[in-house]
Motif scaffolding. Structure first.
Motif, mmCIF file in Angstrom:
data_model
loop_
_atom_site.group_PDB
_atom_site.id
_atom_site.type_symbol
_atom_site.label_atom_id
_atom_site.label_comp_id
_atom_site.label_asym_id
_atom_site.label_seq_id
_atom_site.Cartn_x
_atom_site.Cartn_y
_atom_site.Cartn_z
ATOM 1 N N THR A 9 0.842 -1.202 0.000
ATOM 2 C CA THR A 9 0.000 0.000 0.000
ATOM 3 C C THR A 9 0.876 1.250 0.000
ATOM 4 N N LYS A 10 0.301 2.331 -0.478
ATOM 5 C CA LYS A 10 1.026 3.609 -0.528
ATOM 6 C C LYS A 10 1.093 4.234 0.864
ATOM 7 N N GLY A 11 2.169 4.922 1.152
ATOM 8 C CA GLY A 11 2.290 5.669 2.399
ATOM 9 C C GLY A 11 2.218 7.165 2.135
ATOM 10 N N GLU A 12 2.397 7.936 3.183
ATOM 11 C CA GLU A 12 2.441 9.398 3.078
ATOM 12 C C GLU A 12 3.723 9.808 2.340
ATOM 13 N N LEU A 13 3.718 10.977 1.732
ATOM 14 C CA LEU A 13 4.956 11.471 1.131
ATOM 15 C C LEU A 13 5.967 11.732 2.251
ATOM 16 N N PRO A 14 7.231 11.321 2.079
ATOM 17 C CA PRO A 14 8.222 11.497 3.155
ATOM 18 C C PRO A 14 8.318 12.936 3.653
ATOM 19 N N GLU A 15 8.245 13.917 2.728
ATOM 20 C CA GLU A 15 8.379 15.315 3.170
ATOM 21 C C GLU A 15 7.208 15.736 4.063
ATOM 22 N N GLN A 16 6.033 15.157 3.803
ATOM 23 C CA GLN A 16 4.865 15.463 4.663
ATOM 24 C C GLN A 16 5.113 14.943 6.086
ATOM 25 N N ASP A 17 5.641 13.717 6.176
ATOM 26 C CA ASP A 17 5.902 13.147 7.498
ATOM 27 C C ASP A 17 6.998 13.929 8.222
ATOM 28 N N ARG A 18 8.006 14.325 7.479
ATOM 29 C CA ARG A 18 9.093 15.087 8.105
ATOM 30 C C ARG A 18 8.555 16.417 8.651
ATOM 31 N N SER A 19 7.699 17.084 7.866
ATOM 32 C CA SER A 19 7.192 18.367 8.375
ATOM 33 C C SER A 19 6.212 18.144 9.519
#
Ligand code: SF4
Length: 281
Positions: A256-266
């Motif tokens: 399954t797809k996850g969140e965009l890494p930059e979204q999680d980092r922010s």
């Protein structure tokens, strides 16, 4: 001091067509789920993904294969992938997740540069045979003991929201505690029409309470919120880290797809935490 959040990425290096019948897993050939299937991901692709993961601030990189365990070919492939990644990223924390494994197989993985082995108990001993009939919970537990025996770091947890009772959930947490893993992944069941397992989804509050219960039981273990995070924790002010988590899987999951890494980092920064730069503090 700000709490550090550890990031881990996973690569599904051999996907689907598993002969086991785990009722929660889209990689089981029994369920005919609509997923991508391939025997071996190209080594260059695995190395490319590892580079991307480290660019996103990830320290852990997990090489996952579907199936009950390892045969000689699959073991050689995981070792080849581990060596190729290690050659370019000497400081990366490499995890293997390849099902049931003997002490001999785990030793081979360790020699190839693997640091940790992930093998989840998945649920409680009493509940497990209602969600899987093709292998036993005890075999899973033994693999975790084998991981300790060879001196690899142990990563072991499981899935919540499979229809287990609160008592079964607590028994599962106590079983994980008895293994004293360095890291415990907490997955939250994702419904899929192809799967035989139908369970009422956990509410965000129930899931946060689970994280708190696990944190209280395993105060010194890294708690990694993994599959199902984006679906389960949806409100803007939800803070899984305040509840006790100190790691997340970043990027896509196995199927399954996850969140965009930059979204999680922010998100981590917005909540007032920093990204971990060391594997074990
Ligand atoms: S053994 Fe692993 S890959 Fe196979 S069905 Fe069970 S969880 Fe999925």
């Amino acid at each position: 001091m700000k709490k550090s959040i550890f990031l881990c990425a996973i690569s599904n290096i051999s996907s689907g067509s598993c002969a086991e019948d785990c009722g929660f897993c889209t990689q089981s050939a029994h369920h005919h789920a609509n997923i991508e299937r391939y025997k071996y991901k190209p080594i260059e692709q695995i190395v490319f993904e590892a580079h991307n993961a480290t660019k996103n601030g990830t320290i852990g990189f997990c090489l996952v294969t579907s199936g009950l365990g390892l045969d000689d070919k699959k073991l050689a492939f995981v070792c080849e992938a581990a060596r190729a990644v290690r050659a370019e990223l000497p400081d990366i924390h490499l995890i293997a997740c390849n099902g049931l494994a003997t002490i001999e197989q785990l030793s081979v993985l360790k020699d190839a540069g693997i640091n940790s082995y992930n093998h989840n108990l998945e649920s409680s001993e009493s509940f497990y045979n209602t969600i899987c009939t093709t292998h036993s919970w005890q075999e899973r537990y033994q693999t975790c003991l084998n991981v300790h025996a060879v001196g690899l770091s142990l990563c072991s947890g499981g899935i919540f929201g499979l229809g287990e009772s609160k008592e079964e959930r607590t028994a599962f947490i106590q079983s994980v505690k008895s293994l004293a893993p360095d890291t415990m992944p907490l997955n939250f069941f994702i419904q899929n029409p192809a799967l035989p397992l139908k369970a009422e989804p956990l509410s965000e509050k129930e899931a946060l309470d689970i994280i708190k219960e696990v944190r209280a039981a395993l105060p010194n273990t890294r708690l990694m919120v993994a599959g199902g995070r984006e679906i389960t924790f949806t409100s803007a002010d939800c803070d899984i880290f305040e509840a006790g988590a100190d790691a997340i899987v970043i990027g896509d999951y196995l199927t399954t797809k996850g969140e965009l890494p930059e979204q999680d980092r922010s998100m981590i920064t917005r909540l007032g935490y920093e990204i971990a730069t060391l594997c074990h503090a």
